[in-house]
Scaffold this motif. Structure first.
Motif, PDB file in Angstrom:
ATOM      1  N   HIS A 100      12.251 -46.494 -61.969  1.00 24.41           N
ATOM      2  CA  HIS A 100      11.129 -45.674 -61.507  1.00 24.41           C
ATOM      3  C   HIS A 100      11.331 -44.241 -61.989  1.00 24.41           C
ATOM      4  CE1 HIS A 100       8.398 -43.454 -58.932  1.00 24.41           C
ATOM      5  NE2 HIS A 100       7.750 -44.603 -58.735  1.00 24.41           N
ATOM      6  N   GLU A 102      10.954 -41.494 -60.625  1.00 21.48           N
ATOM      7  CA  GLU A 102      11.649 -40.606 -59.680  1.00 21.48           C
ATOM      8  C   GLU A 102      13.163 -40.794 -59.796  1.00 21.48           C
ATOM      9  OE1 GLU A 102       9.427 -41.754 -56.198  1.00 21.48           O
ATOM     10  OE2 GLU A 102       7.679 -40.701 -57.005  1.00 21.48           O
ATOM     11  N   ALA A 174       0.618 -38.903 -62.993  1.00 20.14           N
ATOM     12  CA  ALA A 174      -0.369 -39.552 -62.108  1.00 20.14           C
ATOM     13  C   ALA A 174       0.254 -39.975 -60.787  1.00 20.14           C
ATOM     14  CB  ALA A 174      -0.967 -40.769 -62.815  1.00 20.14           C
ATOM     15  N   ILE A 175       1.587 -39.883 -60.686  1.00 14.73           N
ATOM     16  CA  ILE A 175       2.267 -40.359 -59.477  1.00 14.73           C
ATOM     17  C   ILE A 175       2.142 -39.329 -58.359  1.00 14.73           C
ATOM     18  CG2 ILE A 175       4.503 -40.973 -58.486  1.00 14.73           C
ATOM     19  CD1 ILE A 175       5.243 -42.182 -61.198  1.00 14.73           C
ATOM     20  N   GLY A 176       1.494 -39.758 -57.281  1.00 15.56           N
ATOM     21  CA  GLY A 176       1.391 -38.909 -56.096  1.00 15.56           C
ATOM     22  C   GLY A 176       0.534 -37.672 -56.269  1.00 15.56           C
ATOM     23  N   GLY A 235       2.216 -46.472 -54.527  1.00 13.11           N
ATOM     24  CA  GLY A 235       3.106 -45.671 -53.696  1.00 13.11           C
ATOM     25  C   GLY A 235       2.432 -45.295 -52.390  1.00 13.11           C
ATOM     26  N   GLY A 236       1.905 -44.082 -52.336  1.00 17.36           N
ATOM     27  CA  GLY A 236       1.328 -43.531 -51.104  1.00 17.36           C
ATOM     28  C   GLY A 236       0.394 -44.486 -50.364  1.00 17.36           C
TER      29      GLY A 236
HETATM   30  P1  PGA Z   1       1.560 -43.196 -55.930  1.00 16.43           P
HETATM   31  O1  PGA Z   1       3.001 -43.680 -56.457  1.00 16.43           O
HETATM   32  O2  PGA Z   1       0.723 -44.437 -55.740  1.00 16.43           O
HETATM   33  O3  PGA Z   1       1.832 -42.497 -54.645  1.00 16.43           O
HETATM   34  O4  PGA Z   1       0.985 -42.314 -56.980  1.00 16.43           O
HETATM   35  C1  PGA Z   1       3.117 -44.735 -57.357  1.00 16.43           C
HETATM   36  C2  PGA Z   1       4.575 -45.004 -57.645  1.00 16.43           C
HETATM   37  O5  PGA Z   1       5.349 -44.043 -57.780  1.00 16.43           O
HETATM   38  O6  PGA Z   1       4.993 -46.173 -57.758  1.00 16.43           O
END
Ligand code: PGA
Length: 251
Positions: A100, A102, A174-176, A235-236
């Motif tokens: 991932h 992160e 695009a994450i979070g 994620g969220g």
């Molecule tokens: P998000 O995270 O849906 O909160 O953007 C996705 C992920 O990191 O897997």
């Protein structure tokens, strides 16, 4: 067009959930899945490691699958604070997310490390979800497809097949953030991923490719309809049962 790949909707809870709210969330997802009676898609929840066993228990009989969010490459040993794929398997997990963004950013995981973790997942009998994705700077520099290609070539172990590998495309920006690529941008990335996989394994046309990054109930249908998208890594929105179930419904 009939679907040839079984959709997978995966929830990545990240570092969220204590016994009370985590188990309640798992129960709500399980009861929603039971009510819907889906037989044509897979639902997966990836709670923090401390909750894997309790969540396995909470979703029992619902068909909802449980996965880990990370594993060490080694099966055991002097690696304080880490968790082995074998331990996740022992707790009842069947999947594990590896690489991932992160973890790539926070823990300095390289493609080689991610690849070793995917191999560890196989060794333990888990299905790895290998994550790749470009940063905003890479996208703006026009490097998206070459970055994805390099990550795939470095992170996917030799000998992978469609039944031992899931790939998640998650643009880091695009994450979070609430931002998502357009449907044609997602389709272009996924088409390229499938093409690159074609050079790495024999049945690349059957590998499930998930899109991840700000997927929610209201945009899931559009994102999941993009070419070569076989599910979502959420994620969220996976922290709310009704949102997660709405995404599953859209699949
Ligand atoms: P998000 O995270 O849906 O909160 O953007 C996705 C992920 O990191 O897997």
């Amino acid at each position: 067009m009939a679907r040839t790949r079984r959709p997978l909707i995966a929830g990545n809870w990240k570092m969220n959930g204590l016994a009370g709210d985590g188990v309640a969330l798992a129960r709500d997802v399980a009861s929603g899945a039971r009510q819907a009676g889906w037989t044509d898609r897979d639902l997966l929840v990836c709670p923090p490691a401390t909750l894997v066993a309790a969540v396995v228990e909470a979703v029992k009989g619902s068909g909802v699958l449980v996965g880990g969010q990370n594993c060490h490459a080694k099966a055991n040993g002097a690696h304080t604070g880490d968790i082995a794929a074998e331990m996740l398997k022992d707790a009842g997990a069947t999947y594990v997310i590896v690489g991932h963004s992160e973890r790539r950013a926070d823990c300095g995981e390289t493609d080689a490390v991610v690849r070793a973790k995917a191999e560890a997942a196989w060794r333990a009998g888990l299905l790895p979800i290998v994550c790749i994705g470009e940063t905003l700077a890479e996208r703006e520099a026009g490097k998206t497809l070459s970055v994805l290609e390099a990550q795939l070539k470095g992170s996917v172990p030799a000998g992978a097949t469609a039944s031992t590998l899931v790939v998640a495309y998650e643009p880091v920006w695009a994450i979070g953030t609430g931002k998502t690529p357009t449907t044609p941008e997602v389709a272009a990335a996924h088409a390229h991923i499938r093409k690159v996989l074609g050079g790495l394994l024999a049945d690349a046309d059957k590998v499930r490719l998930l899109y991840g990054g700000s997927v929610k109930g209201s945009n899931a249908a559009e994102l999941l309809a993009a070419g070569d998208v076989d599910g979502a890594l959420v994620g969220g929105a996976s922290l709310k049962a009704d949102e997660f179930l709405a995404i599953a419904k859209a699949a």
